[in-house]
Design a protein around this motif. Sequence first.
Motif, short mmCIF file in Angstrom:
data_model
loop_
_atom_site.label_atom_id
_atom_site.label_comp_id
_atom_site.label_asym_id
_atom_site.label_seq_id
_atom_site.Cartn_x
_atom_site.Cartn_y
_atom_site.Cartn_z
N ALA A 350 0.99 -1.17 0.09
CA ALA A 350 0.09 -0.12 -0.04
C ALA A 350 0.87 1.12 0.08
O ALA A 350 2.04 1.25 0.54
N PRO A 351 0.40 2.22 -0.58
CA PRO A 351 1.25 3.61 -0.64
C PRO A 351 1.82 4.04 0.58
O PRO A 351 2.89 4.52 0.56
N GLY A 352 0.94 4.00 1.84
CA GLY A 352 1.30 4.66 3.09
C GLY A 352 2.12 3.29 3.80
O GLY A 352 2.28 3.91 4.94
N SER A 353 2.37 2.52 3.34
CA SER A 353 3.07 1.45 4.01
C SER A 353 4.60 1.07 3.74
O SER A 353 4.84 0.96 2.53
N ALA A 354 5.60 1.11 4.48
CA ALA A 354 6.76 1.44 4.15
C ALA A 354 7.40 -0.37 3.89
O ALA A 354 8.49 -0.49 3.05
N ARG A 355 6.50 -1.36 4.57
CA ARG A 355 6.93 -2.72 4.15
C ARG A 355 5.62 -3.28 3.85
O ARG A 355 4.47 -2.91 4.27
N PRO A 356 5.61 -4.46 3.15
CA PRO A 356 4.42 -5.24 2.95
C PRO A 356 3.61 -5.69 4.13
O PRO A 356 4.34 -5.92 5.05
N ILE A 357 2.27 -5.53 4.01
CA ILE A 357 1.43 -6.21 5.18
C ILE A 357 1.07 -7.72 5.08
O ILE A 357 0.85 -7.90 3.98
N ASP A 358 1.66 -8.37 6.03
CA ASP A 358 1.27 -9.78 5.75
C ASP A 358 -0.10 -10.25 6.16
O ASP A 358 -0.74 -9.87 7.33
N ILE A 359 -0.66 -10.70 5.32
CA ILE A 359 -2.20 -11.23 5.67
C ILE A 359 -2.08 -13.05 5.51
O ILE A 359 -1.45 -13.54 4.40
N SER A 360 -2.47 -13.70 6.54
CA SER A 360 -2.41 -15.11 6.71
C SER A 360 -3.63 -15.78 6.19
O SER A 360 -4.66 -15.34 6.61
N PHE A 361 -3.33 -16.83 5.65
CA PHE A 361 -4.82 -17.64 5.24
C PHE A 361 -4.82 -18.88 6.36
O PHE A 361 -5.32 -19.65 5.79
N GLU A 362 -4.42 -18.79 7.25
CA GLU A 362 -4.63 -19.78 8.15
C GLU A 362 -5.92 -20.21 8.48
O GLU A 362 -6.33 -21.22 8.49
N GLU A 363 -6.82 -19.17 8.76
CA GLU A 363 -8.16 -19.41 9.04
C GLU A 363 -9.01 -20.03 7.67
O GLU A 363 -9.73 -21.00 7.98
N ALA A 364 -8.44 -19.29 6.56
CA ALA A 364 -9.27 -20.04 5.46
C ALA A 364 -8.86 -21.65 5.40
O ALA A 364 -9.67 -22.24 4.61
#
Length: 369
Positions: A350-364
């Motif tokens: 995202a433009p305002g984030s210095a690093r990638p945001i991690d989204i886990s698929f563990e629940e899915a």
Amino acid sequence: MDMIGSLKQKVSRELKKHASHATLYDGALKGADMPFRCLIVENANLAGYLIARTYMENPRILKKRRVWIPALKRIIEKREDDIDLCIAVLPARYDAEFQGLYGFRGQEWVNQTLDVSITWEEIRARFHANPHKTERKIMKYGFTYRVSNDTKDFDLFYHSMYVPHAIGQFGEQAYVESYDDVRSYFEKGFLLFVMENGKPVSGGLCLVGDRILTFRRLGVIDGDKEYIFKGAQSSLYFFIIRYAHDRGLREVDFMKSRPFLNDGRYRHKQEWGASVSPDKESETSVYYFNAGEPEKISAFYENNPLIVPVEGGMAGVVGRSGSTVISDESIKELEKLYYAPGLKGLKLLAPGSARPIDISFEEASKAQT
């Protein structure tokens, strides 16, 4: 082949190990209408696939040249020609050389397979909405299937299904295997035809070994879009999955797809519940060197959500332009859209984030087991 021709081929193979073609493109980034300069370095054919996905219109070609691969590091570090992104398809032995310099490292292809060793109800539970629509079309049009090892049927498949379907779908970009090459696979396997009123309307070339059915090639009669609309192509997937399950096989191998979460072939296989894994046969890596402003880089990956190997599996790389706020609802939408067995999660830019945001698929993932 004469001695000179053989020598030229040998020199060409050696040259490709150390030098690559480099093309610098400039145009308006699709979906964002921002100027975007991309350097593609390869001896492959990824550019033909990526350019249409990246730019709003045909971009200008600013430069074409050969690049000495070891010199590419200097080009990236100095950001020569004001590039926003460099995509380089290089021999995998360069992984250590570019470690820490690239944003992401992927492959030219990913593998997609489906576990059919479970119950039929469990297999169907992994189908997305479109496969269930296909089931309804099968009922509506009375589609059935038959299996054939007849050489006359192979000629029908190759000339009237496979070739016209490939050309109809991909036009000048179509890769059509020769009659002899496809025939060699047929002699080791069989054809599965989708039938309507006793007439074959689509066909799939399959091979079986080690309890794995490999779905190698497909075609629709005369490349007819009406039959595609009626579900003749997607019905092949249903009947092949059913055939493999009913015969006690353990897996259907849908073969390779481009490593993008919104690629048409990848998405179609994903909708049948296919898992994704790295291409074990690959001898190259695809490096994504992110040099431009965060807004541009996020917009590129929003249009071209990527699949990359990570420790213990694979992950998606997706972008989000515009808003810098990532809500829980947005994350759930991304999970619903992109989850597939074999993917551990997403890396969201995202433009305002210095690093990638991690989204886990563990629940899915738990919901699928």
